[in-house]
Design an enzyme around this catalytic site. Structure first.
Site, PDB file in Angstrom:
ATOM      1  N   ASP A   5       0.834  -1.196   0.000  1.00  7.58           N
ATOM      2  CA  ASP A   5       0.000   0.000   0.000  1.00  7.58           C
ATOM      3  C   ASP A   5       0.870   1.248   0.000  1.00  7.58           C
ATOM      4  O   ASP A   5       1.998   1.227   0.515  1.00  7.58           O
ATOM      5  CB  ASP A   5      -0.899   0.025   1.239  1.00  7.58           C
ATOM      6  N   TYR A  62       6.629  -8.409   8.765  1.00  8.23           N
ATOM      7  CA  TYR A  62       6.276  -6.994   8.879  1.00  8.23           C
ATOM      8  C   TYR A  62       6.489  -6.498  10.313  1.00  8.23           C
ATOM      9  O   TYR A  62       6.332  -7.269  11.268  1.00  8.23           O
ATOM     10  CB  TYR A  62       4.799  -6.764   8.548  1.00  8.23           C
ATOM     11  N   ASP A  89      -7.066   1.121   7.942  1.00 13.29           N
ATOM     12  CA  ASP A  89      -5.793   1.799   8.185  1.00 13.29           C
ATOM     13  C   ASP A  89      -6.048   3.295   8.366  1.00 13.29           C
ATOM     14  O   ASP A  89      -7.197   3.757   8.312  1.00 13.29           O
ATOM     15  CB  ASP A  89      -4.771   1.522   7.073  1.00 13.29           C
ATOM     16  N   ARG A 137      -3.663  -5.199   7.649  1.00 12.49           N
ATOM     17  CA  ARG A 137      -4.776  -4.306   7.998  1.00 12.49           C
ATOM     18  C   ARG A 137      -5.944  -5.111   8.574  1.00 12.49           C
ATOM     19  O   ARG A 137      -6.608  -4.663   9.520  1.00 12.49           O
ATOM     20  CB  ARG A 137      -5.259  -3.554   6.756  1.00 12.49           C
TER      21      ARG A 137
END
Length: 323
Positions: free
Chosen positions: A54, A82, A96, A197
């Site tokens: 993203d 992550y 988000d 997310r």
């Protein structure tokens, strides 16, 4: 940020060799922006990426150049790592910080112990409903496009695996509207197709306070880690008459796939697309999905093919060695 390839006849860089470039994607850039810039830097339009990030996210974006674009289909299937920050106490339309506020419940009663207990149900093999604002196609159209057009999009749940969901520190605070929130730093290691997310959303739901992602950084894709990632601006400093440096096909394959060394007759057979006997490979350097192919290397060390097991035979699914 323009990544246009120079017009025909214009001076351009020498074409980069076939290989991968691991980039540390900047915040605010789309994955397509990075590909466009890389086409100019690599002197070729044959550039692709292995897994979208993203615009809000930063970190590892694996790019393939030339024949290495054929590897990307399989690199996409590698596990990913992550670091992220989840804000508990508020939910948004996109799960988000870029979405509109849906609810402000507040997280005054949420402790880190409760958070750590809640992530247990989101760890291991789970069924996850992806975020509606995602690139998943619904009847041929991206889900995010349907959402932006005002449609209510409900995506089907899908199996994913969250190998690690580590909770680090939490920071109580207040949102812009005064709502008490808890920002929690986490590390997630997961299978391809997992939406961080959605993990933030589901964690907030399980605690009854709502949640969304406020920061996301991808630190690893398979064997391609952040410490080996290049900065785009530094790559742009490559002299115009020097080909862009890449991770060659053989090194790129060894970084993520299980490997097998071939004899000369085996390498020759694979170059013609023929099957060879299956031999258990050396383990991949990082944990990987069992269904990822095996990288097979010729006696000269070059990448000959990617193999899949079919009974007692090894079948080439991609052949790189010339016949």
């Amino acid at each position: 940020m323009s990544g246009a390839v120079p017009a025909r006849g214009a001076q351009r860089r020498p074409t980069a060799a076939d290989g991968l470039v691991v980039v540390d994607k900047p915040q605010g850039w789309t994955s397509h922006d990075v590909v466009a810039r890389m086409r100019r830097l690599a002197g070729t339009r044959k550039v692709g990426h292995a897994g979208t990030l993203d615009p809000m996210a930063t970190g590892v974006l694996v790019l393939g150049i030339g024949r290495a674009t054929r590897l990307l289909t399989y690199v996409v299937g590698a596990d990913k790592e992550y670091t992220a920050t989840i804000r508990l106490g508020q939910a948004t339309t996109t799960d988000d910080a870029e979405g509109e506020l849906l609810a402000s419940v507040g997280a005054a009663g949420v402790s880190l112990d409760k958070v750590r207990a809640a992530v247990q149900s989101l760890t291991g093999p789970i069924l996850q409903v992806p975020s509606a604002v995602s690139a998943i196609k619904v009847d041929g159209q991206r889900a995010y496009a349907r959402v932006r057009a005002g449609e209510d999009v409900e995506l089907a749940e899908r199996p994913v695996t969250v190998a690690r969901f580590d909770v680090h520190q939490g920071r109580p605070g207040a949102a812009q509207d005064g709502t008490t929130v808890l920002d929690v730093d986490v590390t997630v290691v997961c299978s391809s197709g997992t939406y961080i997310r959605a993990l933030a959303r589901d964690l907030g739901r399980s605690l009854g306070v709502g949640g969304h992602l406020t920061a996301l950084r991808r630190t690893r894709v398979g064997g391609y880690a952040l410490e080996h990632a290049a900065d785009l601006e530094e790559l742009a400093q490559t002299p115009d008459d020097v080909p862009l440096a890449v991770l060659g096909l053989a090194d790129a394959a060894r970084a993520t796939f299980a490997s097998r060394e071939l004899s000369e007759p085996e390498a020759r057979a694979l170059s013609y697309g023929q099957r060879i006997d299956w031999v258990a490979p050396a383990a991949a350097p990082v944990d990987a999905r069992e269904d990822l192919p095996v990288a097979a290397f010729g006696p000269d060390g070059s990448l000959a093919a990617l193999l899949q097991q079919r009974g007692e035979k090894a079948v080439p699914v991609l052949v790189f060695a010339p016949a």
